[in-house]
Design an enzyme around this catalytic site. Structure first.
Site, mmCIF file in Angstrom:
data_model
loop_
_atom_site.group_PDB
_atom_site.id
_atom_site.type_symbol
_atom_site.label_atom_id
_atom_site.label_comp_id
_atom_site.label_asym_id
_atom_site.label_seq_id
_atom_site.Cartn_x
_atom_site.Cartn_y
_atom_site.Cartn_z
ATOM 1 N N ASP A 1 -8.234 3.985 -1.407
ATOM 2 C CA ASP A 1 -7.781 2.922 -0.681
ATOM 3 C C ASP A 1 -7.830 1.627 -1.649
ATOM 4 O O ASP A 1 -8.814 1.096 -1.684
ATOM 5 C CB ASP A 1 -8.259 2.721 0.724
ATOM 6 C CG ASP A 1 -7.808 1.468 1.354
ATOM 7 O OD1 ASP A 1 -6.999 0.830 0.912
ATOM 8 O OD2 ASP A 1 -8.255 1.038 2.662
ATOM 9 N N CYS B 1 1.067 -1.100 -0.023
ATOM 10 C CA CYS B 1 -0.012 -0.039 0.085
ATOM 11 C C CYS B 1 0.757 1.413 -0.030
ATOM 12 O O CYS B 1 0.496 2.246 -0.678
ATOM 13 C CB CYS B 1 -0.903 0.072 1.077
ATOM 14 S SG CYS B 1 -0.077 -0.288 2.685
ATOM 15 N N HIS C 1 -1.115 0.924 7.318
ATOM 16 C CA HIS C 1 -1.677 0.696 6.085
ATOM 17 C C HIS C 1 -1.646 2.158 5.727
ATOM 18 O O HIS C 1 -1.558 3.204 6.566
ATOM 19 C CB HIS C 1 -3.524 0.679 6.082
ATOM 20 C CG HIS C 1 -3.900 0.242 4.935
ATOM 21 N ND1 HIS C 1 -3.494 -0.631 4.156
ATOM 22 C CD2 HIS C 1 -4.961 0.741 4.249
ATOM 23 C CE1 HIS C 1 -4.458 -0.649 2.957
ATOM 24 N NE2 HIS C 1 -5.267 0.379 3.096
#
Length: 192
Positions: free
Chosen positions: A85, A16, A68
């Site tokens: 996201d 990520c 994250h």
């Protein structure tokens, strides 16, 4: 704009931090020219319970991320914040309030230590200061725990240590603002 296909964006599962770094550099009308911030999610234990993630074993279960990263974009036309996201099941982009509600529901007192803390960093600062040699994803034998992205590692031009560890260390106030969930909601509301 909603419903942009994830296949159109640079994405590698379990990476990520690099996905968002790539997204920050895209010259696309749906992100360029808009107020953008990167949200780095972690906590002091480096264990955050997060729902609505594609990596979950079942849709109703959380994932325990050590960290994250997602992109926060202010939609000027509607004066709302959106989250990009690429690992979420909520779609890309999602309203920030929806993403926060679904990704971080209220925890039981026994699970309170898994609550998120957010580092909010201007996307331009993240793009400039983020680096990673990817060593955090190597096992004891030097093999990647997850397949790495196809693009080269994002390392400092001048050499030296990479910055990923500083971004996820919520005690290190070196860049951006560090906020708990309630403070992040207030931060978003104040900037509508």
């Amino acid at each position: 704009m909603t419903g942009i296909g994830i296949r159109e964006l640079p994405h590698c599962p379990f990476w990520c931090e690099e996905n968002v770094w790539q997204l920050c550099g895209l010259a696309q009308p749906y992100v360029i020219g808009r107020e953008r911030h990167v949200l780095v999610v972690s906590n002091h234990l480096r264990r955050v319970a997060m729902w609505a993630q594609r990596a979950a074993a079942h849709p109703w279960q959380p994932v325990g991320w050590d960290y994250h990263v997602a992109l926060l974009v202010r939609e000027p036309e509607h004066r709302t914040w959106q989250i990009w996201d690429l690992d979420s099941t909520l779609g890309v982009p999602a309203l920030a309030t929806t993403w926060l509600d679904c990704s971080f529901p209220e925890l039981t007192p026994a699970a309170a230590a898994l609550a998120p803390i957010f580092r909010v960093v201007a996307a331009s600062d993240y793009r400039e200061h983020f680096s990673s040699d990817r060593s955090h994803m190597l096992d004891d034998q030097g093999h990647y725990q997850q397949p790495p992205p196809s693009w080269p590692a994002i390392v400092p031009a001048e050499g030296g240590p990479t910055s990923l560890a500083r971004f996820i260390d919520m005690d290190d106030r070196w860049l951006g603002e560090v906020l708990d969930l309630a403070a992040l909601r207030s931060w978003l509301a104040a900037r509508r």
